[in-house]
Each structure stands twice: as structure tokens, then as C-alpha cells.
Design a protein around this motif. Structure first.
Motif, PDB file in Angstrom:
ATOM      1  N   GLY A 510       9.035  -0.999 -24.939  1.00  0.00           N
ATOM      2  CA  GLY A 510       9.691  -1.496 -26.142  1.00  0.00           C
ATOM      3  C   GLY A 510      11.143  -1.811 -25.855  1.00  0.00           C
ATOM      4  N   THR A 511      11.898  -2.046 -26.916  1.00  0.00           N
ATOM      5  CA  THR A 511      13.315  -2.357 -26.784  1.00  0.00           C
ATOM      6  C   THR A 511      14.127  -1.312 -27.529  1.00  0.00           C
ATOM      7  N   HIS A 512      15.169  -0.813 -26.901  1.00  0.00           N
ATOM      8  CA  HIS A 512      16.044   0.187 -27.516  1.00  0.00           C
ATOM      9  C   HIS A 512      16.610  -0.360 -28.824  1.00  0.00           C
ATOM     10  N   ALA A 513      16.640   0.497 -29.837  1.00  0.00           N
ATOM     11  CA  ALA A 513      17.047   0.046 -31.171  1.00  0.00           C
ATOM     12  C   ALA A 513      18.487  -0.442 -31.212  1.00  0.00           C
ATOM     13  N   ALA A 514      19.337   0.053 -30.332  1.00  0.00           N
ATOM     14  CA  ALA A 514      20.757  -0.281 -30.425  1.00  0.00           C
ATOM     15  C   ALA A 514      21.371  -0.744 -29.117  1.00  0.00           C
ATOM     16  N   GLY A 515      20.830  -0.302 -27.982  1.00  0.00           N
ATOM     17  CA  GLY A 515      21.508  -0.487 -26.704  1.00  0.00           C
ATOM     18  C   GLY A 515      21.609  -1.931 -26.241  1.00  0.00           C
ATOM     19  N   VAL A 516      22.818  -2.304 -25.844  1.00  0.00           N
ATOM     20  CA  VAL A 516      23.100  -3.614 -25.253  1.00  0.00           C
ATOM     21  C   VAL A 516      23.930  -3.373 -24.002  1.00  0.00           C
ATOM     22  N   VAL A 517      23.614  -4.059 -22.908  1.00  0.00           N
ATOM     23  CA  VAL A 517      24.423  -3.948 -21.696  1.00  0.00           C
ATOM     24  C   VAL A 517      25.154  -5.254 -21.454  1.00  0.00           C
ATOM     25  N   ILE A 518      26.403  -5.110 -20.982  1.00  0.00           N
ATOM     26  CA  ILE A 518      27.254  -6.267 -20.688  1.00  0.00           C
ATOM     27  C   ILE A 518      27.740  -6.102 -19.261  1.00  0.00           C
ATOM     28  N   CYS A 519      27.654  -7.138 -18.461  1.00  0.00           N
ATOM     29  CA  CYS A 519      28.020  -7.056 -17.046  1.00  0.00           C
ATOM     30  C   CYS A 519      29.038  -8.139 -16.709  1.00  0.00           C
ATOM     31  N   SER A 520      29.752  -7.912 -15.617  1.00  0.00           N
ATOM     32  CA  SER A 520      30.737  -8.885 -15.149  1.00  0.00           C
ATOM     33  C   SER A 520      30.074 -10.033 -14.392  1.00  0.00           C
ATOM     34  N   PHE A 542      15.283  -0.983 -16.525  1.00  0.00           N
ATOM     35  CA  PHE A 542      15.654   0.428 -16.450  1.00  0.00           C
ATOM     36  C   PHE A 542      16.003   0.943 -17.842  1.00  0.00           C
ATOM     37  N   GLU A 543      15.571   2.154 -18.145  1.00  0.00           N
ATOM     38  CA  GLU A 543      15.964   2.777 -19.403  1.00  0.00           C
ATOM     39  C   GLU A 543      17.474   3.036 -19.412  1.00  0.00           C
ATOM     40  N   MET A 544      17.965   3.450 -20.581  1.00  0.00           N
ATOM     41  CA  MET A 544      19.393   3.489 -20.836  1.00  0.00           C
ATOM     42  C   MET A 544      20.184   4.283 -19.786  1.00  0.00           C
ATOM     43  N   LYS A 545      19.777   5.508 -19.509  1.00  0.00           N
ATOM     44  CA  LYS A 545      20.560   6.339 -18.583  1.00  0.00           C
ATOM     45  C   LYS A 545      20.612   5.718 -17.190  1.00  0.00           C
ATOM     46  N   ASN A 546      19.498   5.146 -16.751  1.00  0.00           N
ATOM     47  CA  ASN A 546      19.468   4.548 -15.423  1.00  0.00           C
ATOM     48  C   ASN A 546      20.258   3.246 -15.376  1.00  0.00           C
ATOM     49  N   ALA A 547      20.250   2.493 -16.469  1.00  0.00           N
ATOM     50  CA  ALA A 547      21.067   1.279 -16.530  1.00  0.00           C
ATOM     51  C   ALA A 547      22.547   1.637 -16.433  1.00  0.00           C
ATOM     52  N   GLU A 548      22.935   2.724 -17.082  1.00  0.00           N
ATOM     53  CA  GLU A 548      24.321   3.181 -16.997  1.00  0.00           C
ATOM     54  C   GLU A 548      24.654   3.654 -15.593  1.00  0.00           C
ATOM     55  N   GLN A 549      23.692   4.332 -14.932  1.00  0.00           N
ATOM     56  CA  GLN A 549      23.966   4.841 -13.583  1.00  0.00           C
ATOM     57  C   GLN A 549      24.180   3.725 -12.588  1.00  0.00           C
ATOM     58  N   VAL A 550      23.534   2.612 -12.800  1.00  0.00           N
ATOM     59  CA  VAL A 550      23.757   1.454 -11.938  1.00  0.00           C
ATOM     60  C   VAL A 550      25.188   0.936 -12.113  1.00  0.00           C
ATOM     61  N   GLY A 551      25.826   1.290 -13.232  1.00  0.00           N
ATOM     62  CA  GLY A 551      27.216   0.905 -13.473  1.00  0.00           C
ATOM     63  C   GLY A 551      27.401  -0.070 -14.604  1.00  0.00           C
ATOM     64  N   LEU A 552      26.322  -0.363 -15.327  1.00  0.00           N
ATOM     65  CA  LEU A 552      26.423  -1.340 -16.398  1.00  0.00           C
ATOM     66  C   LEU A 552      27.119  -0.736 -17.618  1.00  0.00           C
ATOM     67  N   LEU A 553      27.900  -1.557 -18.297  1.00  0.00           N
ATOM     68  CA  LEU A 553      28.530  -1.153 -19.546  1.00  0.00           C
ATOM     69  C   LEU A 553      27.475  -1.186 -20.640  1.00  0.00           C
ATOM     70  N   LYS A 554      27.202  -0.008 -21.206  1.00  0.00           N
ATOM     71  CA  LYS A 554      26.221   0.085 -22.285  1.00  0.00           C
ATOM     72  C   LYS A 554      26.947   0.318 -23.598  1.00  0.00           C
ATOM     73  N   MET A 555      26.573  -0.458 -24.606  1.00  0.00           N
ATOM     74  CA  MET A 555      27.116  -0.248 -25.942  1.00  0.00           C
ATOM     75  C   MET A 555      25.962  -0.149 -26.932  1.00  0.00           C
ATOM     76  N   ASP A 556      26.143   0.692 -27.944  1.00  0.00           N
ATOM     77  CA  ASP A 556      25.145   0.820 -28.996  1.00  0.00           C
ATOM     78  C   ASP A 556      25.540  -0.047 -30.176  1.00  0.00           C
ATOM     79  N   TYR A 557      24.777  -1.101 -30.402  1.00  0.00           N
ATOM     80  CA  TYR A 557      24.950  -1.936 -31.592  1.00  0.00           C
ATOM     81  C   TYR A 557      23.829  -1.539 -32.551  1.00  0.00           C
ATOM     82  N   LEU A 558      24.079  -0.580 -33.397  1.00  0.00           N
ATOM     83  CA  LEU A 558      23.034  -0.109 -34.286  1.00  0.00           C
ATOM     84  C   LEU A 558      23.092  -0.847 -35.614  1.00  0.00           C
ATOM     85  N   GLY A 559      21.960  -1.398 -36.028  1.00  0.00           N
ATOM     86  CA  GLY A 559      21.883  -2.037 -37.338  1.00  0.00           C
ATOM     87  C   GLY A 559      21.638  -0.980 -38.400  1.00  0.00           C
TER      88      GLY A 559
END
Length: 811
Positions: A510-520, A542-559
Motif C-alpha cells: 500500500g501507500t503510507h497515509a502521509a509520508g513523502v520523500v524529497i531528494c536532491s 522501501f518502507e519509511m524507516k529504510n527510506a530514511e536510512q538511505v538518507g532521503l528527506l521524509k516528511m509527513d503530509y497528513l490529510g
């Protein structure tokens, strides 16, 4: 000792509903069998790559990241094939280096984004482009070369070998044999070996592992039936033709291939060539471009300076200026200036375009810089929130703002982010739905062809724990009737056995309800991407924690629907009564709002409308924002045990006792009860002389429950307390108490944000009931049960309902 063999063709549960092995099980078997390396090669995707990489490294096993790609028989854009296997062949790939990892990320991504037709497919054009750093093989029986052999087309098989040699090079294409007790293996293997010798290629032996132990074969059949919607009594259902698709030992592999001993030992030579080192400490934060002639640090500092004046007047208190300077120093030192400006830009866009924004949840609300930038709307100085809970200068970790947007307009923020930073650089985050206790019982029961009533009876006997379903093992031990059924009824016993084996296995993406990643940079250069066949939403594999570990900026945009309700209410008030309310600027001191909250008449109030919350609101007798904050923190597993003490202490201050006088200023707000993680940190600071950064490290250590870490922190705490003339016995008692607090402590800044939104809704409901109810009805029009509840409350509280005869149950 070495086993003399390495598994290079292995599927885990991340081959969704096709693999049954957990990553931890595979690594445990490697350790047991003396295997010094192992590959993970899930179907079409790299979902489990980071989990596997970390777990293998921790166990001293070399992780080999790979993927069994689906190779289109023609172009990846050709979607004329009518069946899943009709348009592709399997194609095994292994990462030899970091370059190979990045290329495999691109291949897997493009399989989903460009080549999806039943399966995520790549083609020869993509392989030409992204071949560097990869080793590939002829794969299993579903590979192109084995398929030609099975069809007695040996010329085409040899031509295919030459084709892959030309693309990959002789050193990077291997010939693969397997032995699962099938007549097809007997036909294919000798010819594969001959082709390897003819073309000077390395021959390797693999087992196409889809489950861990041989005994798991039946449970795996059940899993496949879950995937295909079949039942076990269907003769034509998809199933594997033998029970040999398990994680064999090295000795078993040698016994399988007595004629090809070098194919077994060659696997260790291939493993020696695969030396991927992943950098999990990257910071791939996109660059923010400041105005021309201004450095990025200076631009942030100027925004903060102006923001402080906007928040606190033209001459802010020196304490606030000093706090901002301290935070800016940490932000600049840790390299997060871009991050703050990226977030500021997004929030600024939302506010300028009228998209309702929440007050800011999570630890980010402890930052005065964020408050000055209007990223958050909770004053950290007024409510004693800690910056170090958000960014610890003594421990580098990615910051994380949780931001709520109007539910109806959240997509506008995602679209702006994609436009600003590039569509290839922004995406959402995948989630994996796992088959937990009740669901796995229901799935297995359906596959076994059991009646709904029998399966339902078993599932309903599984008790619910504190906010979550218990696991099957615990359920059986605490529910005697369940244990009796499993023992006395053979069919239920069989159901339970399959369910226990498959419990927790991934069942869907599925897709995380809020998580968005932004990369350079383009995301697929760093992580593989995923897109479901039924959706246009692109997500990380990759799920949220692993996406962050790779170094991606994760932000929660919760509706958040509540924001929509609040701002719709404000609009209605403005239009009907001519009153303009700045909802973000209201003081939390309205008597009518607190009277409403104390009444328990809080249907429609954010966070406070459940029966338990309503009752607790009345018992506490809410009188301040701090008490709403405490209520939100109390109504959770763990702290719930303290609610009676909190209430009694509030109404009778003589009950309040402090373990040491130094604790009174910290715990006075919560009537002597420690509720928040921030309080744990403050206690360590005042009692043991910890810096707040050290206190945050101690809090995290308590959360991990590591005996060695706790012993180290306890020693530091006792030594620090001794310097303040606190004896060892008292210090040890205090440490034990805060260790207990840390187990359930809530993030105060998170609670405060919830409290603020709850107060806003209470303020509107108490002062403008008609407009508030109208807004709720508008917002919740798709939920008839909730609309009916609101209409009933209107009538009960004397508010006129314009359509009193509406048939709610009939829509």
C-alpha cells in the motif's frame, strides 16, 4: 567453517504472497549452516533489500543484494501478452558493486514505471543501459534459455547465451542449474552445463528458495492459494511441483549435484566478487536556492530574526533570541539549513494559497526556529518544549516535521513539491500490509474451504490486546476454548498450524497515509520505486524507516479532516455573522470552551469524542490547555494506569509527593505524574547534570531496553547525582522511576499540538454551534452514521435541524 556453498537465488516474504521466508529466518539458517554470505533475489522488486542488508551485516553474514527481474520477451512497452508468464522470462541479477546497486534500483523502478504488464518488466534496451556492476544468470526454469531448451530449440538457447555475453560480458553472465526433483531439471541441467563449457562461462548451482524448511511446503501452498484466490481442493490451482524449494544446507546442495561439484563451490567464488557497501548515513536533502547574493545560512537567519519579531514583538526577550541563536548554530552545524528552508517554503506556499495547516505535531514543535518560521504554531517557550527532543546536537539523526494539511487540499501540497523539486525527485512511501492473527486465520480458513461460520468462530476467540491484536501463540495460551478447539478438531488444528507459520507474512503493498520523500537527485538513483497497476501514485520500494536510512528527506503530509471542518466553520461564521476569526491566534482561555469540555458533550471535538475520552474529560474537569495535553497523553496503553492518580492529585494537592525536591518544578504541571518524554530529559538534567542532548540519548537507551546501554546510563546518572549531593540509593531509585516513565512517556510537543486542535474545535462548538454543526455535516457527508450522531446531538442540545425528517439510514 565454510559450508562450501552460498545461496544466490533466494526469495523472502518480500516476493509478496510467493515467498514465505522471513529475512531473520534466512539469516539464522546461514549462521546455522556456516554460510558466510547469502543473496536476496525477490521477484521484480527490492522491497527487502535494506532489512536484509542490515540483518545480515549484524549477524556477520555478507549480504548480496539482487533481484529476479522479469525480462520482457520483446519491448517492455508491448502489453499484448495475455498471461503473466506470456510476456516475460525470469532474469536473475546480483549487485557486484555500489554501481550495480544503483543500476538495479533503476531497472526495478523502470519495470514498474514503464514496463508493468501483469509483472514489472524490463527489456534488453534497459539492460544495455544499466548493466554496469551487475552479474546476471540464466535463471530458473522460467528463464529464457531454459525455456528454449524445454522447447527443444537448442539453437535459440545458444543464441540467447551469446546475446547476454555480448551485453554483459563473459565474466558477468553465469549459467545456473537447479535440482528440485523435476523431470524438467533433468532435461535442462546437462544442456546448461554444456552451454557453459562451450561459451566459457561459470556454472553455478542454486536452489530456488521460496520457504525456509522442507516442512514449510504445505504452508507455502496455502500462501500461493491466498495469492490466487484459490482453495486447496482445486486441482488446477497454481502450486509448486515439489517440496524441494527450501533453504538447503551446503551438504544437501552437494548431494543434489554430484555430477557438478564445481557448480556448488563456484557459488562462493561469485559471492566473493559481490562487495556492495551501502552508505546508510547519506543526507540527500534537496538544495534550497536563496535569493541571489545571499548565503543560505544568512537567509535562514534573516527569516528567523523577522519571524521572532512577528511572534514576540519588535524587541523579543533576550531569552528567546538566545534560544534561536543556539538552535541555528545546531542546525547549521548538523547541515540541516536546507531542510528547514525546504519545509518553510512548503508551509509558506500552503499559507499563501489558503491551504489550512495544522499547528505542527511531533518533536519539531520544540523548536523556536520552526515557530518563528511559522512551520509550527505552538510556542515552545510558553509550553516548555525541548529542542533537543527534535534535534540532538550530540547525536546526528535526520529531523522530522509532521505536518497536517486540509484533507481536501493535501494533494495541492504534493503537486507543489513535485513542481518545485522535480517529479523524479519526489514520491510517496510504500507500506506493507501483514497478515496478522485474525486476518491470517480468516485467509487460511478460506483457502482450506472451511465454512465462514467455523472460521469466524475461531477468529473471534482471538482476544484483543491493549490496542492491538495479540499473536496466535499468546491467543492460544490465554483462551482455553481456543486451545480446546485446536486440540480436539483436526481441521481447526490444521488451520491453526498453517496460520501460525504464515502469521505476519506480507499480504499486500500500500501507500503510507502521509509520508513523502524529497531528494536532491532522481530518486531511482538511490532507491527502487514502485507503482501499483491500479494507481498512478509512485512510491519508494522501501518502507519509511529504510527510506530514511538511505538518507532521503521524509516528511509527513497528513490529510486531516478536522482542519477542513475548522476552516469551513470559520468561513461559515464569516459569511453568516460577519465575524472574522484568526483560528491560529485564539488564546486557549475561553470559559465556554472549557465548560463544554468538562460536560463531556464532546462529539465532534478532535481527539476527545470517544466514550472513554468523554468520560475522562469529565473526571479531570478540564480547565487549561495543559490539562487537555495531559488527557491526550494519558489516554494510551501504559499511562492509562496513571489516570486515577492524576485525577486524584489534581483535586487534592496534598496527595502529591515528589521523590526529590528537584522534581517539583518539572512535574508540578502534571500534578506529580511524569507523562512526557521531555520530563524524563529534564529530570536527568536537573538531578544528574546531564545536558539535554545527553538526556535524550539516555531516553533513547531506555526505549531500546539494552542491558549494556542501561548499565552505562545508570552509572553516569548516579555519578552525576552524587555531584549534587544526592546519595546513591536515592539516585538509583530516581533512575528506576524515570526508566519506568520512559517506557510509556509521550512526546509532549505532539500532545500539545493535539490539545491545541481539540481546543480550537471546542471553542467553535461552544461559541458557534450552528455553524460548527453545519461544517461537520458538510465534511462528514460521506459517513451517514457519523452524520446521524451529529444530528442527534443537535436535537439533544437544542440546535435546530433544518431537515428533521431525513431518513439517515436510507441515505
Amino acid at each position: 567453517m565454510s559450508s562450501g556453498f552460498v545461496h544466490l537465488h533466494t526469495h523472502s516474504e518480500y516476493s509478496v504472497l510467493d515467498g514465505a521466508s522471513k529475512v531473520a529466518d534466512l539469516i539464522e539458517r546461514c549462521t546455522r549452516y556456516g554460510m558466510r554470505a547469502c543473496a536476496l533475489t525477490d521477484h521484480g522488486a527490492m522491497f527487502g533489500a535494506i532489512d536484509f542488508y542490515k540483518e545480515a551485516r549484524d549477524a556477520g553474514i555478507k549480504p548480496i543484494i539482487g533481484c529476479e527481474l522479469y525480462m520482457a520477451k520483446g519491448s517492455r512497452t508491448d502489453r499484448t501478452g495475455r498471461t503473466s508468464g506470456g510476456s516475460n522470462n525470469h532474469f536473475l541479477t546480483l549487485c557486484e558493486s555500489e554501481e550495480g546497486y544503483h543500476n538495479l534500483c533503476r531497472l526495478s523502478s523502470l519495470g514498474y514505471l514503464e514496463g508493468f504488464h501483469y509483472k514489472p518488466r524490463v527489456d534488453l534496451d534497459l539492460l544495455h543501459k544499466y548493466k554496469a556492476g551487475l552479474i546476471a544468470t540464466s535463471s530458473c526454469l522460467a528463464g529464457e534459455i531454459p525455456q528454449f531448451i524445454l522447447n527443444d530449440d537448442l539453437d535459440s538457447a545458444s543464441a540467447a547465451v551469446e546475446k547476454y555475453i555480448e551485453i554483459l560480458g563473459r565474466d558477468h553472465f553465469l549459467m545456473e542449474i537447479q535440482e528440485h526433483g523435476l523431470p524438467e531439471d533433468k532435461k535442462v541441467n546437462p544442456i546448461i552445463a554444456e552451454l557453459a563449457e562451450k561459451h566459457g562461462l561459470v556454472l553455478i548451482a542454486t536452489n530456488d528458495c521460496h520457504y525456509t524448511d522442507k516442512d514449510d511446503a504445505e504452508a507455502h501452498e496455502v500462501l500461493l492459494a491466498v495469492q490466487t484466490g484459490a482453495t486447496l481442493d482445486q486441482d488446477d490451482r497454481f502450486k509448486f511441483p515439489s517440496d524441494e524449494f527450501y533453504f538447503c544446507s551446503g551438504e544437501e546442495m552437494k548431494q543434489k549435484f554430484p555430477e557438478y561439484p564445481e557448480a556448488v563451490t563456484n557459488t562462493e567464488k561469485v559471492a566473493a566478487r559481490c562487495n556492495l557497501e551501502l552508505n546508510l548515513d547519506n543526507h540527500l536533502i534537496p538544495e534550497f536556492v536563496p535569493p541571489e547574493g545571499v548565503t543560505i545560512d544568512a537567509y535562514l537567519e534573516s527569516l528567523v530574526e523577522n519571524g521572532l519579531k512577528s511572534r514576540y514583538g519588535d524587541t523579543p526577550d533576550q531569552t528567546y533570541i538566545d534560544r534561536a541563536k543556539f538552535e541555528l548554530g545546531v542546525i547549521e552545524q548538523m547541515g540541516f539549513v536546507d531542510y528547514f528552508l525546504v519545509v518553510w517554503d512548503l508551509i509558506n506556499f500552503a499559507r499563501e494559497t489558503g491551504v489550512p495547516v495544522g499547528p505542527g505535531r511531533g518533536s519539531g514543535a520544540g523548536s523556536i526556529v520552526a515557530y518563528a518560521l511559522k512551520i509550527t504554531n505552538i510556542d515552545p517557550m510558553r509550553y516548555q518544549l525541548l529542542f533537543e527532543r527534535f534535534l540532538n546536537p550530540e547525536r546526528v539523526s535526520m529531523p522530522d516535521f509532521d505536518i497536517d494539511f486540509c484533507y481536501n487540499r493535501r494533494q495541492e501540497i504534493i503537486d507543489y513539491t513535485r513542481e518545485k523539486y522535480g517529479a523524479d525527485n519526489v514520491c510517496q512511501i510504500i507500506t506493507f500490509g501483514r497478515m496478522l492473527a485474525k486476518q491470517v486465520v480468516r485467509n487460511v480458513g478460506r483457502v482450506m474451504g472451511m465454512s465462514y461460520g467455523d472460521v469466524d468462530r475461531v477468529a473471534k476467540l482471538i482476544p484483543d490486546g491493549a490496542g492491538k491484536t495479540v499473536n496466535l501463540k499468546d491467543a492460544r495460551s490465554v483462551e482455553p476454548e481456543l486451545d480446546r478447539l485446536i486440540r480436539d478438531d483436526n481441521e481447526i488444528g490444521k488451520l491453526w498450524g498453517y496460520a501460525e507459520r504464515l502469521e505476519g507474512t506480507i499480504g499486500n503493498c500500500g501507500t503510507h497515509a502521509a509520508g513523502v520523500v524529497i531528494c536532491s537527485e532522481p530518486l531511482m538513483d538511490h532507491v527502487p520505486l514502485y507503482k501499483a497497476s491500479t494507481s498512478d501514485v509512485v512510491a519508494t520500494q522501501f518502507e519509511m524507516k529504510n527510506a530514511e536510512q538511505v538518507g532521503l528527506l521524509k516528511m509527513d503530509y497528513l490529510g486531516l479532516r478536522t482542519l477542513t471542518v475548522i476552516h469551513e466553520t470559520v468561513r461559515l461564521i464569516r459569511e453568516t455573522d460577519g465575524i472574522d476569526i484568526d483560528i491560529d491566534a485564539i488564546e486557549p482561555n475561553d470559559d465556554k470552551a472549557y465548560a463544554l469540555l468538562r460536560s463531556g458533550n464532546t462529539t465532534g471535538i478532535f481527539q476527545l469524542e470517544s466514550s472513554g475520552m468523554r468520560e475522562l474529560s469529565k473526571r479531570i474537569g478540564l480547565e487549561s490547555l495543559e490539562e487537555i495535553c495531559a488527557l491526550v497523553a494519558l489516554y494510551r496503553p501504559g499511562p492509562m494506569e496513571l489516570k486515577d492518580d492524576y485525577i486524584a492529585n489534581k483535586h487534592d494537592n496534598s496527595r502529591i509527593k515528589y521523590d526529590h525536591p528537584l522534581l517539583e518544578p518539572i512535574l508540578k504541571e502534571t500534578y506529580g505524574i511524569a507523562l512526557y518524554q521531555e520530563q524524563v530529559m529534564q529530570i536527568a538534567q536537573v538531578v544528574a547534570g546531564f545536558t539535554l542532548g545527553q538526556a535524550d540519548i539516555m531516553r533513547r537507551a531506555m526505549g531500546k531496553k539494552s542491558a549494556s546501554l542501561m548499565a552505562e546510563q545508570r552509572s553516569k546518572f548516579v555519578e552525576g547525582a552524587a555531584e549534587k549531593d544526592i546519595d546513591k540509593k536515592t539516585a538509583t531509585k530516581l533512575f528506576d522511576r524515570i526508566e519506568q516513565f520512559a517506557g510509556y512517556g509521550f512526546n509532549k510537543s505532539h500532545s500539545m499540538a493535539y490539545a491545541f486542535v481539540a481546543y480550537q474545535t471546542a471553542f467553535l462548538k461552544a461559541n458557534y454551534p450552528c455553524e460548527f454543526m453545519a461544517a461537520l455535516l458538510t465534511s462528514e457527508s460521506g459517513n451517514l452514521d457519523k452524520v446521524a450522531m451529529y444530528v442527534d446531538e443537535c436535537r439533544r442540545t437544542g440546535i435546530e435541524v433544518l431537515a428533521p425528517d431525513v431518513n439517515m439510514s436510507g441515505g
